[in-house]
Every structure is written in C-alpha cells, then in structure tokens.
Design a protein around this motif. Structure first.
Motif, short mmCIF file in Angstrom:
data_model
loop_
_atom_site.label_atom_id
_atom_site.label_comp_id
_atom_site.label_asym_id
_atom_site.label_seq_id
_atom_site.Cartn_x
_atom_site.Cartn_y
_atom_site.Cartn_z
N VAL A 1 -13.13 61.58 10.34
CA VAL A 1 -14.19 60.85 9.64
C VAL A 1 -14.20 59.37 10.01
O VAL A 1 -15.24 58.77 10.22
CB VAL A 1 -14.07 61.03 8.11
CG1 VAL A 1 -15.14 60.22 7.38
CG2 VAL A 1 -14.19 62.50 7.74
N LYS A 2 -13.02 58.77 10.10
CA LYS A 2 -12.92 57.34 10.39
C LYS A 2 -12.72 57.05 11.87
O LYS A 2 -12.61 55.89 12.26
CB LYS A 2 -11.76 56.73 9.58
CG LYS A 2 -11.96 56.78 8.06
CD LYS A 2 -13.11 55.92 7.62
CE LYS A 2 -13.24 55.88 6.11
NZ LYS A 2 -14.35 55.00 5.67
N ASP A 3 -12.63 58.10 12.70
CA ASP A 3 -12.47 57.96 14.15
C ASP A 3 -11.22 57.16 14.54
O ASP A 3 -11.21 56.40 15.51
CB ASP A 3 -13.71 57.28 14.76
CG ASP A 3 -14.93 58.18 14.68
OD1 ASP A 3 -14.77 59.40 14.83
OD2 ASP A 3 -16.03 57.65 14.45
N VAL A 4 -10.16 57.35 13.78
CA VAL A 4 -8.87 56.74 14.09
C VAL A 4 -8.12 57.68 15.03
O VAL A 4 -8.22 58.91 14.91
CB VAL A 4 -8.06 56.49 12.80
CG1 VAL A 4 -6.66 55.99 13.12
CG2 VAL A 4 -8.79 55.50 11.91
N SER A 5 -7.35 57.17 15.97
CA SER A 5 -6.59 58.02 16.87
C SER A 5 -5.48 58.75 16.10
O SER A 5 -5.01 58.25 15.07
CB SER A 5 -5.96 57.19 17.99
OG SER A 5 -4.92 56.37 17.48
N PRO A 6 -5.08 59.95 16.55
CA PRO A 6 -4.04 60.70 15.84
C PRO A 6 -2.75 59.92 15.64
O PRO A 6 -2.12 60.01 14.58
CB PRO A 6 -3.82 61.92 16.73
CG PRO A 6 -5.12 62.12 17.43
CD PRO A 6 -5.65 60.72 17.66
N SER A 7 -2.32 59.16 16.65
CA SER A 7 -1.06 58.41 16.51
C SER A 7 -1.17 57.33 15.45
O SER A 7 -0.25 57.12 14.65
CB SER A 7 -0.66 57.79 17.86
OG SER A 7 -1.66 56.89 18.30
N VAL A 8 -2.31 56.63 15.43
CA VAL A 8 -2.52 55.59 14.42
C VAL A 8 -2.62 56.22 13.03
O VAL A 8 -2.07 55.70 12.06
CB VAL A 8 -3.78 54.76 14.73
CG1 VAL A 8 -4.11 53.82 13.58
CG2 VAL A 8 -3.59 53.98 16.02
N ALA A 9 -3.31 57.36 12.95
CA ALA A 9 -3.45 58.04 11.66
C ALA A 9 -2.08 58.45 11.11
O ALA A 9 -1.82 58.32 9.91
CB ALA A 9 -4.34 59.28 11.82
N ALA A 10 -1.21 58.95 12.00
CA ALA A 10 0.14 59.34 11.56
C ALA A 10 0.91 58.15 11.02
O ALA A 10 1.62 58.25 10.01
CB ALA A 10 0.90 59.98 12.73
N LYS A 11 0.76 57.00 11.69
CA LYS A 11 1.45 55.79 11.21
C LYS A 11 0.91 55.36 9.86
O LYS A 11 1.67 54.94 8.98
CB LYS A 11 1.28 54.65 12.23
CG LYS A 11 2.03 54.88 13.53
CD LYS A 11 1.75 53.76 14.52
CE LYS A 11 2.44 54.03 15.86
NZ LYS A 11 2.12 52.99 16.87
N TRP A 12 -0.40 55.47 9.67
CA TRP A 12 -1.00 55.05 8.40
C TRP A 12 -0.53 55.95 7.26
O TRP A 12 -0.30 55.47 6.16
CB TRP A 12 -2.52 55.06 8.52
CG TRP A 12 -3.06 53.89 9.28
CD1 TRP A 12 -2.36 53.05 10.12
CD2 TRP A 12 -4.41 53.41 9.29
NE1 TRP A 12 -3.18 52.09 10.64
CE2 TRP A 12 -4.46 52.28 10.16
CE3 TRP A 12 -5.58 53.82 8.67
CZ2 TRP A 12 -5.63 51.59 10.40
CZ3 TRP A 12 -6.75 53.12 8.91
CH2 TRP A 12 -6.77 52.02 9.76
#
Length: 390
Positions: free
Chosen positions: A240-251
């Motif tokens: 939905v927010k178009d964040v990369s998987p690696s960044v999403a995992a960090k968040w």
C-alpha cells in the motif's frame, strides 16, 4: 525474594526465545521436509492450541502443585520439545513436538504472571515482559547465527534447547525457595478470606466474578492487535505504501522495539502512575497510531504510526496482568490469570489469520481500518470493566 525475581526474569527470556524462532527458521527448514510454505502456520496453531489448553488448566495445576513444580515440569516439556525439533526426521515429528512446546509454555506463562502480580510491584511486571521481548528478539538472532555459520537450523534449535535445559536445572535447585514463598502466600490467602474484600463473592466461580468477561475481552483484543501488526504490518507497507521489503522489515522491527523499550520505561512510570491510567493512556496512544496509519499522509507518518502503536501497546498487557489480583481478589486470581492468558492466545492465534483471509478477498489496505476497530473495541471493553468494578 530478589533471587527468585532474577530467576523469573531468566524464565521470561527463555519463554520468549522459542516464540519467534519458527518463523526465522522455517525458510531453512522447509526444504528438508519438502513442505508447503503455509505449513509453518499450522505448526504455529498447534503450538498455540496447546498453550490455550494449558493456560485454561493452569489454575487447578498451580493450586495443586504450586508455581515452582509447574514451572519445572513446563520448562522440561519445552526443552524436550525443542530438542525434538533438532532431531525431527519428518513433518509429523514436528507436529508431535509442537504439542508439548505449547502445553509447557501456557502453564508457566500464567503461573509466573500470577506469581509476580501477587508478590511484586507493578514495575517488575513491566520489566518482566521487557525480558520476554529480549528473548523474542534473541531467538531469531541465535537461529540466524547457526544458519549462517553452520548452515544448520537444527543446531539453532539445539542451542535454544540447551538454554531451556539450563533453566530446568535452575528450577530444580530453586524448588525450596519457591516452596517457602508459596507457604507464605497460602497464609496470606487464609488471612484475606476473613476480610470483607475477599468474601464479596465467596461461592462464585472464577468466570462469574464481576467484570471478568470484560477483562477477557480486553486481553483478546489486545493480543489480536499486537499480533496483527507483527504479521501484516510489512505487507501493508510494501503493497500500500510502496516501501521496499527490506525497509518494511526494519520499520516493523521498530514496532517491536517500541513495545520492548516502552515496557522498560513503563516500569519506572508505574512508580508514579497507577496501572489503570497507564492502560487507558496506552490504548489511546495506540489508537492514535492506528488512525495515523489510516490517514492518506506521506510515508514517514506510517513509521510514526507504527512507533505510536508499539509505544501505546507497551504498558497495556503487563499492567492488565498486574491488576488481576487487585480487581478480582486473590482467591480466584490464579484461575482468572489462566483464563486471561488463554483468551490472549486465542486472539493471537485466530484474528491475524482472519485479517489475512479478508485481505486476500479484498485488499491489505483494510489493515489500518481493522486495527482502529480492534484497538477501539479493546478501549471500550477496558473502560466498561472499570465502570463495572466501581
């Protein structure tokens, strides 16, 4: 009592260790068993069902055998189950080992939470659950180390099993200490049965105690929200927010860190603010974070929303646990604590998959709306409980 508290802290680190290991190990485990991707979900449900069953039975077990013996046997069951994962020759073996892993976790969890609620102040309960976070964070790190260095998820499970067996030895050596404290506790309960407060409902069953059902709903909705963010937060950010998987995992790791650090800070705050105010403020903070996720704002606000949800959820669970003897009296607190833990695990087990099913039929964009609903229902149930107990 200080020595016993240190042992309990160690126990909660060990409780957290296996809780997050299956997900971390599954990508390496799956090829060995030629299993579909979703098999890990079924294993998780077997573990959770065992935890629910032992949580429901924990009241009677604790009254009959005492916290020390129940904790010893429970730790031995989880250690043996983890060792079974290490040796598992087939998928069926994993399923069989998942049963004692869940049964052992539920009884010891309910028993230790009730023990701390009875004998220690609120800040210890918050710090206790911070140590669970330390274990839950460390489990995947231990597993990743053995997968990276030895290409062996089995040795990862072996290492965690050894840690669990070390706890079994500690419990064995500390049994006289548990017995001494529990004898003191029994004398206190006998004395309290002569007071007006403890005989409000002398013949009532635990589930008939005033306010218990609203407490169970509060635990159900809390754990539903916590688990839903942990399971689906990354998917929402990516899709939905178009964040990369690696960044999403960090968040999402920031979300878990918010809960762990928040509980550590809560331990100090409880010295000045009572549990009920912390529960309410935490629910409002978490609800604000969910609303922030829901609004069509720039991406950094999504991270802020996750952090707010984590920090808001942080005080709720340990403070609700610590309030149990105060709200319902010591006569039924062990049984009620078991019911609360069982209800909490029920929310963890079934609500996130339900959200996943609905999202599959519609869109993962419903995630923040679902969160707002769940957290709002938790707030309503909690406020209703306080009103009933006036």
């Amino acid at each position: 009592m200080t020595l016993l508290l240190l042992i309990i802290y160690l126990a909660f680190i060990s409780l957290g260790l296996p809780d997050s290991v299956l997900g971390a190990a599954w990508p390496a485990m799956r090829p060995d068993f030629d299993a579909p991707l979703d098999t890990a979900g079924y294993l998780f449900m077997v573990i959770a069902c065992g935890t629910i069953v032992s949580s429901l039975a924990s009241g009677k077990l604790l009254k009959h055998f005492g916290v020390g013996k129940v904790s010893l046997v429970s730790a031995a069951m989880t250690a043996a189950a983890l060792l079974g994962f290490h040796f598992a020759p087939s998928l069926l073996w994993l399923v069989l080992c998942a049963i004692p892993l869940g049964l052992g976790a539920g009884a010891i969890d309910a028993g230790l939470n009730d023990f701390v609620a009875r004998h220690y102040k609120a800040h210890h309960m918050s710090w206790l659950h911070s140590f669970w976070g330390v274990g839950a964070t460390s489990g995947p790190i231990v597993m990743a180390f053995f997968i990276d260095t030895q290409d062996s998820w089995r040795n990862g499970y072996l290492a965690i099993a050894i840690i669990q067996f070390s706890l079994v030895i500690i419990y064995s050596l500390s049994l006289p200490l548990w017995k001494k404290v529990e004898n003191t506790q029994k004398r206190t309960i006998v004395a309290e049965t002569n007071t007006d407060e403890s005989v409000k409902q002398p013949k009532s069953k635990p589930l008939q105690t005033k306010g218990v059902k609203f407490a169970l709903l509060s635990f159900f909705f809390y754990c539903s929200a916590e688990a839903a963010v942990g399971l689906w937060g990354s998917s929402y950010l990516v899709n939905v927010k178009d964040v990369s998987p690696s960044v999403a995992a960090k968040w999402i790791s920031f979300y878990w860190a918010g809960i762990t650090i928040g509980r550590f800070i809560t331990g100090f705050v409880t010295l000045k603010i009572d549990n009920n105010h912390l529960i309410r403020s935490g629910q409002i903070t978490a609800l604000s974070g969910a609303i922030l996720l829901l609004l069509p704002l720039p991406i950094p606000f999504a991270l802020a929303g996750l952090l707010l949800i984590g920090l808001g959820l942080a005080p709720i669970f340990p403070c609700m646990l610590h309030e149990t003897p105060t709200r319902f009296g010591t006569t039924h607190s062990q049984s009620i604590m078991g019911y609360q833990m069982a209800t909490a695990y029920t929310g963890t087990t079934f609500i996130p998959p339900l959200l996943g099913f609905i999202a599959t039929q519609t869109s993962i964009a419903i995630f923040p709306m679902f969160l707002v609903l769940i957290i709002a229902l938790m707030l309503i149930a909690s406020e209703r409980l306080l009103y009933v107990l006036k």
